[in-house]
Design a protein around this motif. Structure first.
Motif, PDB file in Angstrom:
ATOM      1  N   LYS A  74       1.778   8.594   6.023  1.00  0.00           N
ATOM      2  CA  LYS A  74       1.974   8.896   7.444  1.00  0.00           C
ATOM      3  C   LYS A  74       1.134   7.963   8.310  1.00  0.00           C
ATOM      4  O   LYS A  74       1.578   7.504   9.367  1.00  0.00           O
ATOM      5  CB  LYS A  74       1.617  10.347   7.742  1.00  0.00           C
ATOM      6  CG  LYS A  74       2.671  11.327   7.296  1.00  0.00           C
ATOM      7  CD  LYS A  74       2.276  12.757   7.636  1.00  0.00           C
ATOM      8  CE  LYS A  74       3.338  13.721   7.156  1.00  0.00           C
ATOM      9  NZ  LYS A  74       2.966  15.125   7.403  1.00  0.00           N
ATOM     10  N   GLU A  75      -0.080   7.686   7.872  1.00  0.00           N
ATOM     11  CA  GLU A  75      -0.939   6.763   8.623  1.00  0.00           C
ATOM     12  C   GLU A  75      -0.337   5.361   8.637  1.00  0.00           C
ATOM     13  O   GLU A  75      -0.414   4.660   9.644  1.00  0.00           O
ATOM     14  CB  GLU A  75      -2.350   6.736   8.027  1.00  0.00           C
ATOM     15  CG  GLU A  75      -3.126   8.017   8.252  1.00  0.00           C
ATOM     16  CD  GLU A  75      -3.353   8.305   9.722  1.00  0.00           C
ATOM     17  OE1 GLU A  75      -3.807   7.415  10.469  1.00  0.00           O
ATOM     18  OE2 GLU A  75      -3.066   9.444  10.134  1.00  0.00           O
ATOM     19  N   ILE A  76       0.266   4.969   7.535  1.00  0.00           N
ATOM     20  CA  ILE A  76       0.917   3.657   7.490  1.00  0.00           C
ATOM     21  C   ILE A  76       2.127   3.641   8.413  1.00  0.00           C
ATOM     22  O   ILE A  76       2.398   2.635   9.081  1.00  0.00           O
ATOM     23  CB  ILE A  76       1.284   3.258   6.042  1.00  0.00           C
ATOM     24  CG1 ILE A  76       0.002   3.065   5.222  1.00  0.00           C
ATOM     25  CG2 ILE A  76       2.153   2.002   6.018  1.00  0.00           C
ATOM     26  CD1 ILE A  76       0.225   2.914   3.731  1.00  0.00           C
ATOM     27  N   GLU A  77       2.838   4.750   8.503  1.00  0.00           N
ATOM     28  CA  GLU A  77       3.977   4.828   9.436  1.00  0.00           C
ATOM     29  C   GLU A  77       3.493   4.714  10.884  1.00  0.00           C
ATOM     30  O   GLU A  77       4.091   4.018  11.696  1.00  0.00           O
ATOM     31  CB  GLU A  77       4.760   6.119   9.228  1.00  0.00           C
ATOM     32  CG  GLU A  77       5.924   6.306  10.185  1.00  0.00           C
ATOM     33  CD  GLU A  77       6.952   5.180  10.176  1.00  0.00           C
ATOM     34  OE1 GLU A  77       7.633   5.019  11.205  1.00  0.00           O
ATOM     35  OE2 GLU A  77       7.078   4.447   9.171  1.00  0.00           O
TER      36      GLU A  77
ATOM     37  N   LEU B  26      -0.468  11.846   3.439  1.00  0.00           N
ATOM     38  CA  LEU B  26      -1.258  11.537   4.632  1.00  0.00           C
ATOM     39  C   LEU B  26      -1.426  10.018   4.793  1.00  0.00           C
ATOM     40  O   LEU B  26      -1.268   9.484   5.896  1.00  0.00           O
ATOM     41  CB  LEU B  26      -2.624  12.213   4.561  1.00  0.00           C
ATOM     42  CG  LEU B  26      -3.540  12.003   5.755  1.00  0.00           C
ATOM     43  CD1 LEU B  26      -2.896  12.483   7.044  1.00  0.00           C
ATOM     44  CD2 LEU B  26      -4.864  12.713   5.527  1.00  0.00           C
ATOM     45  N   LEU B  27      -1.713   9.320   3.701  1.00  0.00           N
ATOM     46  CA  LEU B  27      -1.837   7.860   3.763  1.00  0.00           C
ATOM     47  C   LEU B  27      -0.521   7.233   4.214  1.00  0.00           C
ATOM     48  O   LEU B  27      -0.509   6.354   5.080  1.00  0.00           O
ATOM     49  CB  LEU B  27      -2.262   7.286   2.405  1.00  0.00           C
ATOM     50  CG  LEU B  27      -2.344   5.762   2.322  1.00  0.00           C
ATOM     51  CD1 LEU B  27      -3.363   5.203   3.313  1.00  0.00           C
ATOM     52  CD2 LEU B  27      -2.689   5.329   0.902  1.00  0.00           C
TER      53      LEU B  27
ATOM     54  N   LEU C  87       0.837  -1.198   0.000  1.00  0.00           N
ATOM     55  CA  LEU C  87       0.000   0.000   0.000  1.00  0.00           C
ATOM     56  C   LEU C  87       0.877   1.255   0.000  1.00  0.00           C
ATOM     57  O   LEU C  87       0.599   2.223  -0.716  1.00  0.00           O
ATOM     58  CB  LEU C  87      -0.924  -0.026   1.213  1.00  0.00           C
ATOM     59  CG  LEU C  87      -2.092   0.941   1.243  1.00  0.00           C
ATOM     60  CD1 LEU C  87      -2.937   0.852  -0.021  1.00  0.00           C
ATOM     61  CD2 LEU C  87      -2.947   0.667   2.466  1.00  0.00           C
ATOM     62  N   GLN C  88       1.942   1.219   0.760  1.00  0.00           N
ATOM     63  CA  GLN C  88       2.892   2.330   0.770  1.00  0.00           C
ATOM     64  C   GLN C  88       3.514   2.525  -0.610  1.00  0.00           C
ATOM     65  O   GLN C  88       3.650   3.654  -1.088  1.00  0.00           O
ATOM     66  CB  GLN C  88       4.009   2.028   1.777  1.00  0.00           C
ATOM     67  CG  GLN C  88       4.193   3.045   2.810  1.00  0.00           C
ATOM     68  CD  GLN C  88       5.253   2.633   3.822  1.00  0.00           C
ATOM     69  OE1 GLN C  88       5.771   1.519   3.830  1.00  0.00           O
ATOM     70  NE2 GLN C  88       5.559   3.554   4.693  1.00  0.00           N
ATOM     71  N   ALA C  89       3.880   1.442  -1.249  1.00  0.00           N
ATOM     72  CA  ALA C  89       4.488   1.515  -2.582  1.00  0.00           C
ATOM     73  C   ALA C  89       3.494   2.049  -3.613  1.00  0.00           C
ATOM     74  O   ALA C  89       3.857   2.849  -4.492  1.00  0.00           O
ATOM     75  CB  ALA C  89       4.998   0.137  -3.003  1.00  0.00           C
TER      76      ALA C  89
END
Length: 153
Positions: free
Chosen positions: A119-122, A116-117, A96-98
């Motif tokens: 950052k949420e994954i982090e 933002l996405l 998803l990050q990729a």
């Protein structure tokens, strides 16, 4: 063998509604649900149909598998099964990050959405690290492969 008598297998005390509420209260599960919802909103905002077609299936699958596998890991008391599910969660979160990075590169959406996405994954990653530390309380029996538990042949 196929009777509905729960007293024989020890599940007479199991309350599925209570288990669901426990699951939904986990910070990692809540964050996974937020990421899933955010991913859907991001995909819905892609105007380019070709780009949307390429990315939407992968991103939706990734965002749906993450909370499902968290639930699967929480449903068992076996270290190996927990770690297998956690590995799948990690793979889908990284995918998803990729995909978000790819959409940033393709400039199909405002970069702020995708940042933002990411950052949420982090934030999810930090919760994930704390979550997997709880697995060490589970049974650690080998699975014959020696992947997560070192075992004799």
């Amino acid at each position: 063998m196929w009777e509905d008598d729960d007293t024989e297998d020890g599940d007479a005390e199991f309350d599925p509604e209570k288990e669901r509420r426990r699951m939904e209260a986990l910070p990692i599960f809540q964050k996974a649900e937020e990421i899933r919802d955010m991913t859907r909103r991001i995909i819905d905002s892609i105007d380019d149909e070709e780009v949307k077609m390429i990315h939407s299936n992968i991103m939706l699958e990734d965002s749906i598998v993450i909370p499902a596998k968290i639930a699967s890991a929480e449903a068992v008391d076996d270290f190996i099964l927990k770690m297998e599910n956690a590995t799948i969660v990690k793979i889908h979160a990284r995918s998803l990050q990729a995909q978000a990075a790819s959409l940033i590169f393709e400039e199909v959406l405002p970069e702020e959405y995708l940042v933002l996405l990411r950052k949420e994954i982090e934030t999810f990653r930090v919760l994930f690290r704390a979550w997997i530390k709880t697995f060490h309380q589970a049974k650690k029996e080998g699975d014959g492969w020696g992947l997560f538990v070192d075992e004799d042949q």
